[in-house]
Design a protein around this motif. Structure first.
Motif, PDB file in Angstrom:
ATOM      1  N   GLU A 152      -8.418  -4.899  -0.819  1.00 38.21           N
ATOM      2  CA  GLU A 152      -7.378  -3.852  -0.732  1.00 38.21           C
ATOM      3  C   GLU A 152      -6.405  -3.861  -1.914  1.00 38.21           C
ATOM      4  O   GLU A 152      -6.134  -2.797  -2.500  1.00 38.21           O
ATOM      5  N   PRO A 153      -5.884  -5.052  -2.327  1.00 35.47           N
ATOM      6  CA  PRO A 153      -4.949  -5.041  -3.468  1.00 35.47           C
ATOM      7  C   PRO A 153      -5.583  -4.559  -4.774  1.00 35.47           C
ATOM      8  O   PRO A 153      -4.882  -4.184  -5.698  1.00 35.47           O
ATOM      9  N   THR A 169      -6.335   0.090  -6.074  1.00 32.05           N
ATOM     10  CA  THR A 169      -5.633   0.985  -6.996  1.00 32.05           C
ATOM     11  C   THR A 169      -6.191   0.840  -8.407  1.00 32.05           C
ATOM     12  O   THR A 169      -6.514   1.825  -9.070  1.00 32.05           O
ATOM     13  N   ASP A 220      -8.400   3.562 -10.583  1.00 32.37           N
ATOM     14  CA  ASP A 220      -7.888   4.029 -11.873  1.00 32.37           C
ATOM     15  C   ASP A 220      -8.780   3.586 -13.026  1.00 32.37           C
ATOM     16  O   ASP A 220      -8.419   3.755 -14.186  1.00 32.37           O
ATOM     17  N   GLU A 271      -9.633   0.555 -13.965  1.00 28.01           N
ATOM     18  CA  GLU A 271      -9.117  -0.573 -14.732  1.00 28.01           C
ATOM     19  C   GLU A 271      -9.887  -1.869 -14.467  1.00 28.01           C
ATOM     20  O   GLU A 271      -9.571  -2.894 -15.059  1.00 28.01           O
ATOM     21  N   ARG A 288     -13.677   1.873   2.670  1.00 31.74           N
ATOM     22  CA  ARG A 288     -14.128   3.118   2.039  1.00 31.74           C
ATOM     23  C   ARG A 288     -13.176   4.259   2.409  1.00 31.74           C
ATOM     24  O   ARG A 288     -12.841   5.111   1.583  1.00 31.74           O
ATOM     25  N   ALA A 289     -12.722   4.245   3.658  1.00 33.21           N
ATOM     26  CA  ALA A 289     -11.789   5.302   4.101  1.00 33.21           C
ATOM     27  C   ALA A 289     -10.471   5.209   3.338  1.00 33.21           C
ATOM     28  O   ALA A 289      -9.928   6.229   2.891  1.00 33.21           O
ATOM     29  N   ILE A 290      -9.992   3.959   3.172  1.00 32.24           N
ATOM     30  CA  ILE A 290      -8.738   3.778   2.416  1.00 32.24           C
ATOM     31  C   ILE A 290      -8.919   4.266   0.983  1.00 32.24           C
ATOM     32  O   ILE A 290      -8.080   4.985   0.434  1.00 32.24           O
ATOM     33  N   THR A 302     -11.051   6.393  -0.200  1.00 32.15           N
ATOM     34  CA  THR A 302     -11.202   7.850  -0.275  1.00 32.15           C
ATOM     35  C   THR A 302      -9.846   8.538  -0.150  1.00 32.15           C
ATOM     36  O   THR A 302      -9.548   9.492  -0.874  1.00 32.15           O
ATOM     37  N   ASP A 303      -9.038   8.041   0.775  1.00 33.38           N
ATOM     38  CA  ASP A 303      -7.686   8.596   0.938  1.00 33.38           C
ATOM     39  C   ASP A 303      -6.871   8.435  -0.338  1.00 33.38           C
ATOM     40  O   ASP A 303      -6.197   9.361  -0.784  1.00 33.38           O
ATOM     41  N   GLU A 304      -6.946   7.217  -0.898  1.00 33.21           N
ATOM     42  CA  GLU A 304      -6.123   6.972  -2.093  1.00 33.21           C
ATOM     43  C   GLU A 304      -6.600   7.813  -3.265  1.00 33.21           C
ATOM     44  O   GLU A 304      -5.784   8.313  -4.052  1.00 33.21           O
ATOM     45  N   ARG A 330      -4.343  10.361  -5.277  1.00 35.27           N
ATOM     46  CA  ARG A 330      -4.193  10.288  -6.737  1.00 35.27           C
ATOM     47  C   ARG A 330      -4.520  11.642  -7.373  1.00 35.27           C
ATOM     48  O   ARG A 330      -3.753  12.157  -8.194  1.00 35.27           O
ATOM     49  N   ASP A 340       9.430  -7.826  -8.442  1.00 39.04           N
ATOM     50  CA  ASP A 340       8.876  -6.920  -7.448  1.00 39.04           C
ATOM     51  C   ASP A 340       9.798  -5.760  -7.143  1.00 39.04           C
ATOM     52  O   ASP A 340       9.393  -4.763  -6.581  1.00 39.04           O
ATOM     53  N   ASP A 350       1.201   8.874 -11.867  1.00 38.48           N
ATOM     54  CA  ASP A 350       0.216   9.761 -11.241  1.00 38.48           C
ATOM     55  C   ASP A 350       0.480  11.238 -11.526  1.00 38.48           C
ATOM     56  O   ASP A 350      -0.453  11.997 -11.769  1.00 38.48           O
ATOM     57  N   THR A 383       3.995  -5.789 -13.059  1.00 41.58           N
ATOM     58  CA  THR A 383       4.945  -5.309 -12.053  1.00 41.58           C
ATOM     59  C   THR A 383       4.726  -3.817 -11.795  1.00 41.58           C
ATOM     60  O   THR A 383       4.729  -3.351 -10.654  1.00 41.58           O
ATOM     61  N   GLN A 401       3.744  -2.172  -8.292  1.00 42.90           N
ATOM     62  CA  GLN A 401       4.625  -1.164  -7.710  1.00 42.90           C
ATOM     63  C   GLN A 401       3.851   0.118  -7.398  1.00 42.90           C
ATOM     64  O   GLN A 401       4.075   0.758  -6.377  1.00 42.90           O
ATOM     65  N   HIS A 455       0.673   0.310  -6.707  1.00 46.13           N
ATOM     66  CA  HIS A 455      -0.172   0.045  -5.546  1.00 46.13           C
ATOM     67  C   HIS A 455       0.634   0.172  -4.251  1.00 46.13           C
ATOM     68  O   HIS A 455       0.201   0.817  -3.290  1.00 46.13           O
ATOM     69  N   LYS A 456       1.834  -0.415  -4.252  1.00 40.72           N
ATOM     70  CA  LYS A 456       2.679  -0.330  -3.058  1.00 40.72           C
ATOM     71  C   LYS A 456       3.105   1.117  -2.794  1.00 40.72           C
ATOM     72  O   LYS A 456       3.151   1.569  -1.645  1.00 40.72           O
ATOM     73  N   ARG A 483       1.546   3.880  -3.618  1.00 39.24           N
ATOM     74  CA  ARG A 483       0.437   4.673  -3.074  1.00 39.24           C
ATOM     75  C   ARG A 483       0.166   4.305  -1.623  1.00 39.24           C
ATOM     76  O   ARG A 483      -0.171   5.161  -0.798  1.00 39.24           O
ATOM     77  N   ARG A 528       0.167   6.770   1.516  1.00 38.69           N
ATOM     78  CA  ARG A 528      -0.936   6.898   2.473  1.00 38.69           C
ATOM     79  C   ARG A 528      -0.421   6.756   3.897  1.00 38.69           C
ATOM     80  O   ARG A 528      -0.844   7.483   4.785  1.00 38.69           O
ATOM     81  N   ARG A 588     -12.543   8.826   8.437  1.00 40.82           N
ATOM     82  CA  ARG A 588     -11.533   8.720   9.492  1.00 40.82           C
ATOM     83  C   ARG A 588     -10.618   9.916   9.474  1.00 40.82           C
ATOM     84  O   ARG A 588     -10.610  10.655   8.488  1.00 40.82           O
TER      85      ARG A 588
END
Lengths: 279, 207
Positions: free
Chosen positions: A8-9, A12, A16, A18, A38-40, A42-44, A48, A182, B160, B179, B183, B185-186, B188, B192, B207
């Motif tokens: 998951e991490p 993104t 993109d 990368e 796959r659903a996540i 596709t959504d992302e 984007r 962060d 984006d 960073t 950021q 990733h968080k 997006r 969602r 889904r």
């Protein structure tokens, strides 16, 4: 077998483009077999693409005229400003660049440098080059005297409370502490509060210096000074966060700087200047 | 306020201006900056037109439609008045976008969170120029974007919406590239979450 929490991490970066070579291959392989990921993904991807395809906002035709009007107004204000204030303003950008590094100490040093410029202007009408900042730090920074008239706890503005007090206490203000990585983007939203807190720390520092010298003043001058400072602090407390508060704090700083300079001139030159002579 | 100022001051046409020394085609940012520093009207207008879309676009997405013009005007005033102190540590565009993001976020902080981009801002958006596979998607994305914390909104707008690279975003936001990526990733993920119940479904989703 790689788990979903590990994939998951990376989604993104994968979406993109990368992730190269094996890293991309691992994610792609996991997505083939995992319906939830796959659903996540596709959504992302849809998100984007949707963000990229948002229609561009039309720039209002009136905008350039508005910029020109604001610039013209600012230029007129520049021309009307006294020369010593322009000299102080020339120092301000470098003060703000230094502020995050040196905090209130840097601000106070540069402010003292600006004072030297001002004093030079007061003595001779011709413009002089500003003194090097290092020369300017001639005023010792005493510990806060018990004289409560200048205690920073007078400051009633709720947003920085007592946190911006003297004695290095400004470091405890969370807005003056460097944000964690962060939190960088969210932290930008606090820029105005941080600037205000830096100004407040400078004002408190100057007030602490004045607490010491003030005791040597005649009673009527002390009274006049206290009343004016109280008015300025009420203005700070009443101003909304952002430019309004910063303007009020700058007014307070300028007044405190003026009081310090007057005191210094009076003691150095043995000139018994009447209160407010330089104002 | 703008109107009053414009009315109160002499129109630019009757003011004597520095003679333009700007060549027909400016070689690079340095020439443009130098000309703007000298107060040459043509160079300033050139710089304005070069950056107006992105500056206004970023401000529009971050602060909303109603305040975007005010913030964008403020940014250009800061740009022209700050050029004298611009030392070229970063690219001109990076510096201008940084001013834009900072001015937008400061504006939001000043305005208070309760008034963040409202429904009115979304309603004013023109219809998408081309038919999409999900015709309601753009407006739902706009709504979710408006509901996002301002810091996340900034990174999404830069990367984006405006399509800037992570390196550019990091320079604008003054953070590390890593960073910036985390950021994004968080941000997006948050989008969602917000869009989830609204049912963004693209072909092939299960889904």
């Amino acid at each position: 077998m790689i788990r979903c929490e590990e994939i998951e991490p990376q989604l993104t970066a994968y979406l993109d483009g990368e992730l190269e070579g094996p890293a991309g291959s691992v994610v792609r392989g996991h997505l083939r077999g995992c319906e939830a990921c796959r659903a996540i993904a596709t959504d992302e991807a849809a998100l984007r693409d949707g963000l990229r395809a948002l229609p561009a906002a039309d720039v209002p035709a009136s905008m350039w005229a508005g910029v020109q009007a604001r610039l013209a107004a600012a230029e007129v204000a520049d021309a009307e400003r006294p020369s010593w204030r322009r000299a102080v303003a020339r120092w301000t950008p470098s003060v703000r660049r230094l502020a995050p590094t040196f905090g209130a100490v840097g601000l106070a040093a540069a402010a003292a440098a600006a004072l030297i410029v001002w004093r030079a202007h007061g003595r001779a009408e011709d413009a002089v080059a500003p003194a090097p900042p290092g020369v300017a730090i001639t005023v010792p920074i005493p510990a806060l005297s018990p004289d409560t008239a200048l205690a920073p706890s007078d400051r009633t503005a709720p947003s920085f409370g007592g946190a911006a007090g003297v004695g290095g206490a400004h470091g405890s203000d969370p807005r003056l502490v460097a944000p964690s990585d962060d939190d960088v983007t969210a932290d930008l939203a606090h820029e105005a509060a941080r600037t205000s807190a830096a100004y407040a720390a400078t004002a408190d520092n100057l007030a602490a210096q004045l607490a010491d010298v003030r005791s040597g003043w005649p009673a009527d001058r002390r009274q006049q000074f206290d009343a004016r400072l109280a008015d300025l602090r009420i203005a700070v407390a009443g101003a909304g966060e952002g430019r309004g508060r910063q303007r009020a704090l700058r007014a307070e700083i300028r007044y405190l700087q003026g009081a310090l300079i007057r005191d210094e001139i009076a003691s150095n030159d043995r000139v018994l200047a009447a209160p407010g002579r330089l104002r | 306020m703008t109107e009053t100022l414009a009315d109160a001051l002499p129109p630019p046409a009757i003011l004597a201006e520095p003679r333009s020394r700007v060549p027909a085609q400016l070689a690079d940012d340095a020439e443009l900056i130098a000309a703007c520093r000298r107060g040459e009207a043509r160079a300033m207008e050139l710089l304005y037109h070069q950056f107006k879309r992105r500056v206004f676009g970023m401000a529009h997405r971050i602060v909303g439609a109603s305040d975007a013009e005010e913030v964008a005007q403020e940014v250009f005033v800061r740009v022209f008045r700050g050029l004298a102190n611009f030392r070229g540590d970063s690219q001109l565009s990076t510096w201008i976008y940084r001013l834009t993001v900072n001015a937008s976020l400061s504006h939001l902080a000043k305005r208070g969170r309760r008034q963040e981009v409202g429904d009115d801002g979304i309603a004013e958006l023109p219809a998408p120029p081309v038919a999409e596979r999900d015709p309601g998607l753009a407006s739902r994305i706009e709504a979710a974007l408006a509901a996002l914390p301002a810091g996340y909104r900034a990174i999404l707008v830069l990367h984006d919406v405006e399509g800037l690279s992570h390196e550019e975003c990091a320079a604008i936001l003054e953070c590390r590239v890593g960073t910036c990526k985390s950021q994004l990733h968080k941000a997006r993920g948050k989008m969602r979450e917000l869009l989830g119940p609204m049912g963004v479904v693209a072909p092939g989703a299960n889904r």
